[in-house]
Every structure is written in C-alpha cells, then in structure tokens.
Design an enzyme around this catalytic site. Structure first.
Site, PDB file in Angstrom:
ATOM      1  N   GLY A 196      40.838  33.909  47.518  1.00 18.64           N
ATOM      2  CA  GLY A 196      41.158  35.231  48.044  1.00 18.64           C
ATOM      3  C   GLY A 196      40.250  36.290  47.458  1.00 18.64           C
ATOM      4  N   THR A 232      48.137  33.450  44.096  1.00 17.87           N
ATOM      5  CA  THR A 232      46.847  34.009  44.515  1.00 17.87           C
ATOM      6  C   THR A 232      47.051  35.422  45.056  1.00 17.87           C
ATOM      7  OG1 THR A 232      45.952  31.833  45.067  1.00 17.87           O
ATOM      8  CG2 THR A 232      44.905  33.731  46.111  1.00 17.87           C
ATOM      9  N   GLU A 236      45.654  39.004  43.686  1.00 16.08           N
ATOM     10  CA  GLU A 236      44.818  39.895  44.499  1.00 16.08           C
ATOM     11  C   GLU A 236      45.472  41.273  44.674  1.00 16.08           C
ATOM     12  OE1 GLU A 236      41.854  39.227  44.924  1.00 16.08           O
ATOM     13  OE2 GLU A 236      41.834  37.072  44.593  1.00 16.08           O
ATOM     14  N   HIS A 239      44.612  43.327  41.738  1.00 13.94           N
ATOM     15  CA  HIS A 239      43.310  44.008  41.893  1.00 13.94           C
ATOM     16  C   HIS A 239      43.446  45.236  42.791  1.00 13.94           C
ATOM     17  CE1 HIS A 239      40.696  41.138  39.922  1.00 13.94           C
ATOM     18  NE2 HIS A 239      40.922  40.156  40.776  1.00 13.94           N
ATOM     19  N   HIS A 245      40.141  41.433  35.877  1.00 20.53           N
ATOM     20  CA  HIS A 245      40.458  40.149  35.227  1.00 20.53           C
ATOM     21  C   HIS A 245      40.600  40.354  33.714  1.00 20.53           C
ATOM     22  CE1 HIS A 245      38.257  38.327  38.869  1.00 20.53           C
ATOM     23  NE2 HIS A 245      39.556  38.119  39.022  1.00 20.53           N
TER      24      HIS A 245
HETATM   25 ZN    ZN Z   1      40.499  38.168  40.764  1.00 17.46          ZN
END
Ligand code: ZN
Ligand code: CA
Ligand code: CA
Ligand code: CA
Length: 431
Positions: A196, A232, A236, A239, A245
């Site tokens: 992703g 996942t 995402e 973010h 990260h």
């Molecule tokens: Zn990432």
C-alpha cells in the site's frame, strides 16, 4: 519509453524484487516524488507548519477535557478497482477493514495485551473512528463503496504509486471523492510486493488518500498471509495523518527520525515477523532517560507482520492530532456531511463548543480553558449569569488560559466565546 523504463526500474526497486527487503509501503517514495512539485511541496509545508503551531499551542499534547475528548469520526469511501471477479472484494471484506481501523485507532485491538511492560503504558487511544460514508458527493444515499471494472494500471496491468493511475478515471482508476469530505481508500492490484501507499497531509487534493492492494485489505476473502489482519491500512492511514516510519527511513541510528520521542529509533525496518528482542539503536531520545528500549516492532508504523502490530504511541497520537486539528483540510472532515449511518446524519458533527475544554467544572472559582480548534484563537469572552446578563468580559488570543471567577457568587454561568471561528457557549458551575 525512457520514462516507462525509469518507472519500471523504480518499481522493481520499490517492490523489493531487487532490494533485499521488500518495501511493503510506497509512501516515502511517493512523498519524495511529490515534494519535487513546487505546488505540492508548498501545501505540505503549510500543513507541517500548521501542525507544528498546533503542537506549540497545545503543549499538553492532547485535549484535557472533563467528560472526555470528542471522538473524531472520519467518513470513508472505498473505491474497488477490479480486473476480475476475485478482485471485486465483498462488502463484508470491506466492513472487516473498517472494523480493524476502529479497533486499532481506539486501542481496542485484542493483541494490545501482548505488549511488553516497557511499551504497554505508551499505547494510545487515538480517539479517531471511521465509518463508510452514507451520502455521496451529490448528497445521494450510498453504502460508501464504489466498484469500477478496469483493465488495470498503466504498467504491466498493475496499479502503481508513481503514475497514481488508481486515482483517476482516465487511467483505469476512479476519481477521488472530495478529499476534504472523505478519506478515499482505493483497493486494487498494486505492483507485486507493494502492500500500500498513502499521501501526507497538505499534498495534492486530487490524489489524497490511501491505496491498498486487494490481498492485504480487511481480514477475510482475498487476504494473503501474513497481511491478514488489516494492519496495512492502519499503517497507511497513520501516514495519511502525518506519521513517519519509526526507524526514520534511514539505515543508521543517527540521521533519521520520525520526530517522536516515545518511539525508539531503529537502524532499519523490522523484519516481517515479530522480533521482540531486536534492539538496533542505543542512542535513544533523552525522553527515555537511562533506559535503552528495544525496537518498537509492535508499532503500526514499522514493517512487522500484521499479527505483531499492536500500537500507536502517545507521541504518535499527538502528532496525528496536530495534523487532524491543525490542517484545515483534515479538520474539515469532522464536519463533513458525507455522514455515517444511519440516514446520512453525522452524529459526530461538531460544534465549535466541542473544541473548548473547561476544567475543573464545577470549580471553586478558577477555570482552565483550552481551545483545541485550528482556527484563530482570537476571541471575545463574556461571562453571563442565568438571566443572560454579562457580568464580565475580556478578550484573548491564547489557546490555553485561566479565568478567575472567584469574585462571582456561587451558581451556574455561561462562558460565551466569539471569534472568527464562530460562537461557542459553555456552561460552568461555581461552587
Ligand atoms: Zn509506510
Ligand atoms: Ca522516534
Ligand atoms: Ca534510524
Ligand atoms: Ca534501543
């Protein structure tokens, strides 16, 4: 042709077909690409500035509020792009992903109890929830899901982050719904190895949202081990709320950082499984004192398997809130009329008053006021008695301040705040 070759080379590197370790997530590569566009860069810098100012104006980080914080609910639209019947994932699979988001962002995930003592007090309830939209951009009822039959993405039939082909009708994808009213999630077949990618706050409104490959979305149906628990998408969306990260996207312990103290630095991404004894850096942020914590491989913003991931930290929560509240486009989502069930009524549609915290209440005379909104804090404040008479008035431009009401008789009063953002009234009881 040269451009196509370059894209394939980038994708091979990105997908891990050449690299030793698969890059599960394309976010930072896309981020770097988007930052080379001056307009996108300006937007991202504006969002980063707004978030930083919000953090400076709210040093305690999270809202102190009697009765708890408002839980922010984000309307979601899921765009399914399918090349065959298998990729046309079911409503149930989509619902399973929304459920995971709601567990993970509310610290309701079952495996939170598996966190080691060094981290378990750092796990945060992010106080954000998600719902499938019940009104489309034209105000018509929707189940919050669009389905588009497609011949696939631009390179070898796979969708990819560099051409953003999933996000436009013209390239075999689906145009975003207004990104200040919906969190757009595209589910499609991404380039092999890529799970992703997401877009950071402030970036291009036409491509804002997250893209997840159909084998890593939700917990049932087409999910493929080890990405079978929906993390996942949790990663995402992290973010999308401004998180980096946790290892700082570098290959050492010195240069990179996720700008968050309570996530120990690491020299690289965690390796897939759950390496709970991994401790790749010992120069932790001074926040840790003398402790040298292990790598936080259980963090959603690392690369561990879904079954290992169990937490956002409190520091990450502050950072996410600083973008959600500080960036005007993210903040607009919380008053979106895109709605959550039932009948398009957004039960969480906020009033300005929801973003004021008055404590303690009841009070002996002194109250602390904290304004959690992103708009200008310049306000006229009136103290009104039960008959609506103004007994005191003053102005402020602060986000956090104290009002001394100890000269007033005991009783019920209203604090009326008025400014650029509108009018808010809060009741306060003097004992
Ligand atoms: Zn990432
Ligand atoms: Ca950190
Ligand atoms: Ca690092
Ligand atoms: Ca360490």
């Amino acid at each position: 042709m040269k451009k196509l070759f370059l894209s394939i080379t980038l994708l091979l590197a990105l997908s891990g077909l050449r690299a030793q370790q698969p890059a599960h997530c394309g976010t930072m590569d896309v981020h770097a690409q988007h930052r080379s566009n001056p307009q996108n860069l300006a937007g991202m810098m504006q969002a980063e500035t707004a978030a930083r100012e919000w953090r400076e104006n709210h040093p305690s980080g999270v809202m102190q509020r009697s009765g708890g914080n408002p839980v922010l609910t984000i309307p979601v639209v899921v765009h399914v792009l399918y090349k065959d019947a298998t990729q046309n994932i079911t409503d149930q699979q989509i619902n399973s992903q929304i459920a995971v988001l709601n567990e993970d962002f509310r610290a309701m995930n079952a495996n939170i109890s598996s966190l080691p003592p060094v981290f378990d007090t750092l796990a945060a309830d992010v106080e954000v929830e998600f719902c499938l939209a019940s009104l489309d951009p034209n105000g018509n009822p929707t189940n919050g899901i669009t389905r588009t039959s497609t011949t696939g993405g631009l390179i070898l039939g796979y969708f990819n982050p560099f051409t953003e082909d999933a996000k436009f009708d013209s390239t075999g994808g689906k145009n975003a719904w207004p990104t200040d009213r919906y969190l757009n999630i595209w589910v499609c077949e991404l380039f092999p190895g890529l799970l992703g990618y997401a877009q950071f706050p402030g970036d291009d409104p036409l491509t804002d949202g997250v893209v997840i490959t159909y084998t890593a979305f939700g917990t049932i149906g087409t999910v493929t081990a080890p990405s079978i628990l929906g993390r996942t998408t949790t990663h995402e969306v992290g973010h999308w709320m401004g998180l980096y990260h946790i290892w700082g996207d570098d290959s050492d312990c010195t240069t990179g950082s996720d700008s968050i103290a309570d996530t120990p630095n690491a020299s690289s991404a965690s390796q897939s499984d759950c390496q709970t004894t991994r401790n790749s850096c010992n120069n932790e942020d001074p926040w840790w004192g003398v402790i040298d914590p292990p790598d936080m491989v259980q963090n959603y913003m690392d690369y561990s398997h879904d079954s290992c991931m169990a937490m956002f930290s409190k520091g990450q929560k502050v950072r996410m809130h600083s973008f959600l509240y500080g960036d005007a486009r993210r903040f607009a989502l919380f008053s979106s009329t895109a709605g959550c069930a039932p009948q398009g009524v957004n039960e969480h549609q906020f009033q300005l008053a929801d973003f004021f915290s008055i404590y303690p209440n009841p009070t002996q005379g002194v109250v602390n006021v904290s304004y959690y909104g992103h708009e200008n804090a310049q306000m006229n404040i009136e103290v009104l008695d039960l008959n609506g008479r103004t007994v005191s008035a003053f102005t402020t431009s602060s986000y956090n301040y104290t009002i001394d009401l100890s000269n007033l008789p005991a009783g019920v009063y209203a604090l009326r705040f008025s400014g650029e953002a509108g009018v808010a009234v809060k009741q306060v009881v003097i004992q």
